[in-house]
Design a protein around this motif. Structure first.
Motif, PDB file in Angstrom:
ATOM      1  N   PRO A 120     -19.340 -16.846  -4.268  1.00 25.68           N
ATOM      2  CA  PRO A 120     -19.812 -15.569  -4.823  1.00 25.68           C
ATOM      3  C   PRO A 120     -19.381 -14.386  -3.950  1.00 25.68           C
ATOM      4  O   PRO A 120     -19.221 -14.508  -2.732  1.00 25.68           O
ATOM      5  N   LEU A 125     -23.818  -9.611  -6.422  1.00 27.05           N
ATOM      6  CA  LEU A 125     -24.958  -8.900  -5.846  1.00 27.05           C
ATOM      7  C   LEU A 125     -25.081  -7.512  -6.463  1.00 27.05           C
ATOM      8  O   LEU A 125     -26.189  -7.050  -6.767  1.00 27.05           O
ATOM      9  N   LEU A 301     -27.624 -14.631  -2.798  1.00 26.98           N
ATOM     10  CA  LEU A 301     -26.729 -13.521  -3.124  1.00 26.98           C
ATOM     11  C   LEU A 301     -26.603 -12.524  -1.975  1.00 26.98           C
ATOM     12  O   LEU A 301     -25.505 -12.021  -1.703  1.00 26.98           O
TER      13      LEU A 301
END
Length: 361
Positions: A120, A125, A301
């Protein structure tokens, strides 16, 4: 009447039976991802990471080209499918070689860590951070809807798939490790009392750290909105105001403050029992999953996004004394994620109660 009473427990037990289906779900996920990555390798098309993308500087994998990443992803995922199948087929009491157990747990844990933290980027985010603004203003702002539609791409889909796979592999690995150790697959009991005591003892300080960092971030953003050029020049602040970026800063700052308050709920009474003033909910116990699931996702995140921002800041020379308000709070985000994860684990250990599978408390 009899059919109704027997059907309800079946519906309720689906989530509770996660140790049974998580290893199979992780295996299917790995097989599907591996075949997809194999397609990227053979066709040379579809690879979701573009090193030429300006935002790749904020990605931990942004520098990995397709001719390296695609076959590597395929090999690891297909190996995961084979490992997951063996883990899923395990039955309690069966003998497992020590070397294989160490390999399977180590491989599964490492794969989960890569999928949750390394794959990620800050885009996921940012999407979560701007989500309240999108939900509230999107229906009335065609320009905002167009910006969101143009910003979303295959990289977001890839990261979402990676996050799902990461949580599946984390659950599958935990279930397999517990079963092969002779523990309850659902709750992990019997626990090591010393380890549980350490987690719970440091849970409250961890929650305070996890609440303070987003509050610091929110303070810098709201000072900008108030016209205070903290951590930047007045000219830069005027440019932000002219571009409409201060509205986004206000939303992000407000969302961060909401996160601070919700984080404190992990150590407050109202985080376990709804306050009396809440209509229809006052006095009811807060479901454990309602706190643990969102907090776990946010912890992942902010850790991943924080590491990406640190990488980008170092590579582009953005980390300096003059920019401390803009990038400084992001340097603390990995600590925020770790602290939030620790506090969430302590909250779960405190509230898990008696296990319906093994009967231990």
């Amino acid at each position: 009447m009899e059919l109704t009473m027997t059907a309800a427990p079946v519906r309720l037990s689906w989530w509770r039976r996660w140790p049974d289906w998580a290893p199979w779900a992780a295996t299917v996920w790995a097989l599907g991802y591996g075949l997809t990555a194999l397609g990227w390798t053979l066709t040379g098309a579809g690879y979701p990471i573009d090193p030429a993308d300006p935002n790749s500087e904020l990605s931990l994998l942004g520098d990995v080209p397709a001719d390296v990443g695609a076959p590597l992803f395929a090999a690891v995922a297909l190996a995961g499918a084979g490992t997951g199948a063996v883990m899923a087929r395990y039955r309690p009491g069966a003998r497992v070689p020590r070397w294989w157990r160490r390999f399977a747990v180590g491989f599964g844990g490492s794969l989960a860590l890569v999928l949750l933290i390394v794959v990620p980027t800050t885009r996921m985010l940012a999407l979560v951070g701007y989500l309240p603004m999108i939900v509230v203003l999107g229906p009335f702002d065609a320009g905002l809807r167009a910006d969101v539609a143009s910003a979303l791409g295959v990289d977001h889909v890839h990261q979402l798939v990676a996050l799902i796979g990461g949580f599946l592999w984390a659950a599958a690995t935990v279930a397999y490790a517990r079963r092969t150790a002779g523990s309850c697959a659902r709750c992990g009991r019997p626990d090591r009392a010393a380890s549980v005591a350490v987690v719970r003892r440091w849970g409250r300080p961890a929650v305070y750290v996890a609440a303070a960092i987003p509050a610091l971030y929110a303070a810098t953003r709201w000072l900008w909105v108030a016209g205070v050029p903290i951590g930047m020049s007045e000219r830069e602040l005027d440019e932000l105001a002219a571009d409409g970026a201060l509205l986004a800063a206000a939303w992000l700052g407000s969302f961060a403050l909401v996160g601070t308050v919700l984080t404190l709920g992990l150590v407050q009474r109202w985080g376990e029992v709804c306050p009396r003033w809440m209509p229809g909910l006052g006095g009811r116990r807060v479901p454990v999953g309602l706190a643990v699931v969102p907090a776990s996702v946010v912890a992942v995140l902010v850790t991943s996004g924080g590491l990406g921002l640190i990488k980008g800041g170092l590579s582009e020379g953005l980390i300096g004394a003059e920019d401390w308000a803009a990038v400084g709070p992001a340097l603390l985000w990995p600590l925020w994620g770790v602290a939030l994860g620790w506090g969430t684990l302590a909250y779960w250990l405190r509230r898990r109660g008696r296990c319906t599978d093994c009967g231990l408390r």
